[in-house]
Design a protein around this motif. Sequence first.
Motif, PDB file in Angstrom:
ATOM      1  N   ILE A   1       0.845  -1.199   0.000  1.00 12.03           N
ATOM      2  CA  ILE A   1       0.000   0.000   0.000  1.00 12.03           C
ATOM      3  C   ILE A   1       0.877   1.243   0.000  1.00 12.03           C
ATOM      4  N   GLU A   2       1.923   1.258   0.847  1.00  8.95           N
ATOM      5  CA  GLU A   2       2.807   2.424   0.898  1.00  8.95           C
ATOM      6  C   GLU A   2       3.475   2.649  -0.455  1.00  8.95           C
ATOM      7  N   LYS A   3       3.903   1.562  -1.098  1.00  8.01           N
ATOM      8  CA  LYS A   3       4.533   1.695  -2.417  1.00  8.01           C
ATOM      9  C   LYS A   3       3.552   2.266  -3.430  1.00  8.01           C
ATOM     10  N   GLN A   4       2.327   1.731  -3.422  1.00  5.91           N
ATOM     11  CA  GLN A   4       1.320   2.220  -4.367  1.00  5.91           C
ATOM     12  C   GLN A   4       1.021   3.695  -4.140  1.00  5.91           C
ATOM     13  N   LEU A   5       0.960   4.104  -2.865  1.00  9.98           N
ATOM     14  CA  LEU A   5       0.665   5.502  -2.559  1.00  9.98           C
ATOM     15  C   LEU A   5       1.815   6.413  -2.978  1.00  9.98           C
TER      16      LEU A   5
ATOM     17  N   ALA B   1      -2.687  -7.658   3.839  1.00 13.59           N
ATOM     18  CA  ALA B   1      -2.852  -8.980   3.219  1.00 13.59           C
ATOM     19  C   ALA B   1      -4.039  -9.728   3.806  1.00 13.59           C
ATOM     20  N   LEU B   2      -4.360  -9.461   5.070  1.00 18.50           N
ATOM     21  CA  LEU B   2      -5.484 -10.144   5.714  1.00 18.50           C
ATOM     22  C   LEU B   2      -6.789  -9.935   4.943  1.00 18.50           C
ATOM     23  N   GLY B   3      -6.945  -8.738   4.411  1.00 18.56           N
ATOM     24  CA  GLY B   3      -8.188  -8.429   3.716  1.00 18.56           C
ATOM     25  C   GLY B   3      -8.359  -9.154   2.402  1.00 18.56           C
ATOM     26  N   SER B   4      -7.297  -9.789   1.910  1.00 17.06           N
ATOM     27  CA  SER B   4      -7.392 -10.456   0.608  1.00 17.06           C
ATOM     28  C   SER B   4      -7.190 -11.961   0.701  1.00 17.06           C
ATOM     29  N   VAL B   5      -7.161 -12.515   1.918  1.00 14.74           N
ATOM     30  CA  VAL B   5      -6.977 -13.964   2.085  1.00 14.74           C
ATOM     31  C   VAL B   5      -8.133 -14.706   1.416  1.00 14.74           C
ATOM     32  N   GLN B   6      -7.791 -15.666   0.559  1.00 16.30           N
ATOM     33  CA  GLN B   6      -8.802 -16.440  -0.171  1.00 16.30           C
ATOM     34  C   GLN B   6      -8.864 -17.890   0.271  1.00 16.30           C
TER      35      GLN B   6
ATOM     36  N   ILE C   1      -8.584   2.778   4.179  1.00 17.68           N
ATOM     37  CA  ILE C   1      -7.528   3.456   3.417  1.00 17.68           C
ATOM     38  C   ILE C   1      -8.085   3.905   2.071  1.00 17.68           C
ATOM     39  N   ARG C   2      -8.918   3.059   1.466  1.00 14.91           N
ATOM     40  CA  ARG C   2      -9.556   3.460   0.199  1.00 14.91           C
ATOM     41  C   ARG C   2     -10.472   4.663   0.395  1.00 14.91           C
ATOM     42  N   LYS C   3     -11.215   4.695   1.512  1.00 12.60           N
ATOM     43  CA  LYS C   3     -12.097   5.834   1.784  1.00 12.60           C
ATOM     44  C   LYS C   3     -11.281   7.109   1.955  1.00 12.60           C
ATOM     45  N   SER C   4     -10.165   7.009   2.679  1.00 12.02           N
ATOM     46  CA  SER C   4      -9.302   8.179   2.856  1.00 12.02           C
ATOM     47  C   SER C   4      -8.740   8.634   1.525  1.00 12.02           C
ATOM     48  N   LEU C   5      -8.343   7.652   0.702  1.00  9.79           N
ATOM     49  CA  LEU C   5      -7.808   7.987  -0.623  1.00  9.79           C
ATOM     50  C   LEU C   5      -8.867   8.669  -1.485  1.00  9.79           C
ATOM     51  N   GLU C   6     -10.088   8.150  -1.438  1.00 15.85           N
ATOM     52  CA  GLU C   6     -11.167   8.750  -2.220  1.00 15.85           C
ATOM     53  C   GLU C   6     -11.330  10.223  -1.853  1.00 15.85           C
ATOM     54  N   PHE C   7     -11.279  10.498  -0.558  1.00 16.47           N
ATOM     55  CA  PHE C   7     -11.426  11.875  -0.106  1.00 16.47           C
ATOM     56  C   PHE C   7     -10.217  12.722  -0.514  1.00 16.47           C
ATOM     57  N   LEU C   8      -9.013  12.238  -0.210  1.00 18.43           N
ATOM     58  CA  LEU C   8      -7.803  13.028  -0.461  1.00 18.43           C
ATOM     59  C   LEU C   8      -7.579  13.277  -1.947  1.00 18.43           C
ATOM     60  N   LEU C   9      -7.768  12.236  -2.753  1.00  9.13           N
ATOM     61  CA  LEU C   9      -7.525  12.407  -4.193  1.00  9.13           C
ATOM     62  C   LEU C   9      -8.592  13.274  -4.850  1.00  9.13           C
ATOM     63  N   SER C  10      -9.850  13.066  -4.490  1.00 10.70           N
ATOM     64  CA  SER C  10     -10.899  13.883  -5.107  1.00 10.70           C
ATOM     65  C   SER C  10     -10.738  15.353  -4.731  1.00 10.70           C
ATOM     66  N   THR C  11     -10.343  15.631  -3.488  1.00 11.48           N
ATOM     67  CA  THR C  11     -10.154  17.031  -3.087  1.00 11.48           C
ATOM     68  C   THR C  11      -8.905  17.624  -3.730  1.00 11.48           C
ATOM     69  N   ASN C  12      -7.825  16.836  -3.813  1.00 11.22           N
ATOM     70  CA  ASN C  12      -6.603  17.331  -4.457  1.00 11.22           C
ATOM     71  C   ASN C  12      -6.837  17.625  -5.936  1.00 11.22           C
TER      72      ASN C  12
ATOM     73  N   GLN D   1      -4.626  -8.984  -6.881  1.00 12.06           N
ATOM     74  CA  GLN D   1      -3.924  -8.440  -8.042  1.00 12.06           C
ATOM     75  C   GLN D   1      -4.441  -7.048  -8.424  1.00 12.06           C
ATOM     76  N   LYS D   2      -5.566  -6.673  -7.871  1.00 10.09           N
ATOM     77  CA  LYS D   2      -6.174  -5.400  -8.236  1.00 10.09           C
ATOM     78  C   LYS D   2      -5.503  -4.264  -7.470  1.00 10.09           C
ATOM     79  N   PRO D   3      -5.132  -3.166  -8.147  1.00  8.57           N
ATOM     80  CA  PRO D   3      -4.506  -2.042  -7.445  1.00  8.57           C
ATOM     81  C   PRO D   3      -5.480  -1.390  -6.484  1.00  8.57           C
ATOM     82  N   ILE D   4      -4.956  -0.657  -5.530  1.00 11.64           N
ATOM     83  CA  ILE D   4      -5.817  -0.045  -4.529  1.00 11.64           C
ATOM     84  C   ILE D   4      -6.767   0.967  -5.161  1.00 11.64           C
ATOM     85  N   MET D   5      -6.360   1.582  -6.268  1.00 15.04           N
ATOM     86  CA  MET D   5      -7.232   2.465  -7.038  1.00 15.04           C
ATOM     87  C   MET D   5      -7.056   2.134  -8.515  1.00 15.04           C
ATOM     88  N   ASP D   6      -8.142   1.697  -9.163  1.00 12.55           N
ATOM     89  CA  ASP D   6      -8.027   1.344 -10.571  1.00 12.55           C
ATOM     90  C   ASP D   6      -8.614   2.442 -11.459  1.00 12.55           C
TER      91      ASP D   6
END
Length: 999
Positions: free
Chosen positions: A338-342, A420-425, A794-805, A862-867
């Motif tokens: 996530i840090e790398k993607q951000l 990684a916990l959120g994507s365990v299959q 983190i996605r919700k925070s990104l949605e807010f930060l990116l849309s405002t930026n 495999q899906k990026p945090i923001m597509d």
Amino acid sequence: MASLELQKIHELRGRVRFRAPVLYRAFHLKDYLEGVLSRNGHIKKVKVNPLTATILLVFKPDIPIEKIEAELKSYLEKLPSPSEVKKLKSEAKPVVASLKEDGPPWHTMPVEEVLKLLGTDKEKGLARKTYEKLLQKYGPNILPEITPRTGWEIFFEQIKSVPVAILGVAAGISLFTGGIIDAVAILCVVGLNAYIGYKTEAEAERTISSLKKLLHPEALVIREGKVHRVPAETIVPGDIFLLRPGDYVPADGRIIEAERLSIDESALTGESLPVVKTEKPLPPNETYPLADRVNMCFMGTLVLGGHGKAVAVATGKDTEIGRIQLSLAEARPPETSIEKQLDEMGTKLVVLSGALCGAVFVLGVMRGFGFLEMLNTALSLAVAAVPEGLSTVATTTLALGVREMKKENIVVRRLSAIEALGSVQVMCLDKTGTITENRMTVTEVSCGKSYKPKDLENRYLNFSPAPQILFEEAQDELLSLLAVCVLCNESEVVKNGEKLSFRGTPTETALLEIAFKAGLDIEALRKAFPRVRIVHRAENRLYMVTVHSLPSGKFLYAIKGMPTQVLGLCGQVLKGGRLYPLDEEERIELTNLNDQLAVRGLRVLGVAFGISDDPEIDLDLKGEAPWCENFVWLGFVGMEDPIRPGIKDLISLLHQAGIRTVMITGDQAPTAYAIGKAINISGQDELVILDSSDFSHLNPEAFKGLLKRVSVFSRVSPADKLRIVQAFQDLGLKVAMTGDGINDIPALKAADIGVTTGSGTDVAKEVADIIIEDDQLGTMVLAVEKGRIIYKNIRKSLEFLLSTNISEIMVSVSANLAGLGQPLNQMQLLWINLVTDVFPGLALSLEPAEPGIMKEPPRDPQKPIMDTNDFKRLSLQASVISGASLFPYVYGLVRYGRGPKASTLSFLSLTASQLLHTLNCRSEKLTFLENSALPKNPHLAKCMWGTAAAHSLFFLPPIRKVLGLSPLGLIDTVLVAATSFGSLFFNAFLKKVIREGHL
């Protein structure tokens, strides 16, 4: 350099490991080789390990392995020349020098020469005086401590990024053009943002460090002819130490005795398979990577099987792991994905905006605007583009997640495990100690007839072992069976006053307990039949044998283990005190009885004994080899390991969350099937079970095909567990592995998430990513839920930060391209980015779980945090917010002309719209009008009211002057409110339209 040799040591489809001695200790070639190989179109991943001279390649499965091997050889043949190597060495970091070879080549020397050189004795060890001198000379056997980063180092790392560099350039230009206040303000923002990042990162490091359990291992050492259990830190070169299963190797040592000794050296060499050790010297005049030094053992590695003895040749910082640890003094934990993607997202946003800034600047100059005016405009755009809050929000969210999970008895040992916990299959569950309580109890003994524990109490209370009678003459089969269970057993008797207890594995202590309850004198029995040899279970020999001397000069073989294999060794059976031939009909009956016991969920052991003149009989079953006629079948012991309370509910919750569950066990198939059915491991009526004997011969493709149906794997070895985990990963699935024992270690390390319990072995805790302290595996569901919540937040925070930026960029670029001037100055943009954006973003990262989060399928890893679709949606939101700012600005231009009034209208509309937009970002699907369905978030209310209070500072003249604002009239205030709330409602409408698929 060594001659070019290339050896293939491990191969799977799309994955191969080679050994190339030319690379041994060639650290300066690591980056070079990884670089050139990663640019090859066929190769997806490269890892070079100079310590073991191995190269791991992950390549496209459709490429023939021969082609990969040929290409690798061609690269190795083109390695830098000796002169270039010398130059590389001179430029290399000091770490290379610290890893040089020191001391004699112990691995090429005979045992006698090693002992003589170290001044020690194989049987007696060191004398006390010699030991004390060596301890004074070498010091304690402890690894060098890595100096943690200082607070200043953490702080300065916060400002080493592209966004901060942009702000620094903006401050410099502002200072150059006379904008001293602007420059000071920008630098203050940089400092404040760095301080926030410093506080969150320092807190995260402190949290992780506090969770690391400090191990204080002990070792069995021979000194002055006696075996002592001592702290490992007291060992010195020359000490003779014993190697037993489950022990850490306390120092680097030369093996001097080895009996089926195998050691897991993956912590040092990266090789996943255990290494079988020998005491024989290796041929001299050759280069041996660590992984090939089969007569050496290394500090920090783990003994998996067999027994051995070694002499310490290096301790503390002089060990291989000590040298490596010294080289890691400057190392920093890797960033999470996530840090790398951000970071990448922030950099791309800055680069894109930089291009826009340049275009606006050039366009403005071409239109005749002043150079300095357009320079300030471009700087304002640059400031608007910098997403200061991205990394801060991510780091804070992950750090707070670690702390919150600790409150729930979930210890997270690395930050990346949370996301990684959120994507365990797939969740692979080890049975013993995980699904069950790892508390074995004998529930039935079958030898001629069935006995329950109550039937055995005090049965042989007056029995006094007489070697001339027991075993050498026909005896009661129950007495013989219990005696074998005592002798073929490594558990120890522990006396505490009058109380007696047993220390060892759960299975073996259960056997001693039932023998003790029956009245056998365990210590007297063991003394009467001294043990002379032990043959441990092996991967293809699932039984244990101990050999004991008899007064007659013959030898007693005591055997216990997998019933079918033990039965295959026997030619006779003891019934009613007499020996009978074990014919085929009797074998079928015994096999059926074994199945009947196992299908009830019992762990079943077969017990036998034999008497021979030879103490070295080869007991390996090979093909259809006949059984030994002198070995006597005694009976079965059925044991039960109770299923942990709540496991069935846990499995059901995991299934609801879309997570597939798989049970992996060493038990035989009927036992595994019974337990799998009891907990509904498959989640369906059908339960498919696969025994290791059925899949050991399968090729990787066929095995992966079976994985789609199988829910239980039985009779698996540590290597099998590793293969199962890696096969699921080869299917592109995220795998969690739970386990608490030594045999789980390879699979725990290989899995995307390794999970162990608080009562698990120390080495399992060191390997695992997550530790469940209270041993309640049901807590695992909570851990998965927390992982999903954190990722969504983190996605919700990104949605807010990116849309405002993006909205700030749109406002500035649109106004300039339309020739309307610059609505917002640098100070206003800094205020928005620091106050309006960051704190609501942090509040969104603390949102509680949305209803139904554990009924959703796992996210695609495999899906990026923001597509692309996310960015389209964010762009629409940003367009609405920017429109809410531009409309009042145009109104201000018409009514007041260019100046503070128009700018104030734009600024206040933008800040209010962004602040209200927080309400729409609380859920990815629900609008703010539907937020009543969401749990309350008290942090959000505090942040929004706090941000609003900060904006009230505009009424203070000094703040208005710094920001370039002016007071507003009633109509202006109404307009600001109307456009702000209008953007809130319009974005809610857009969200609903997108949710229903109309856009």
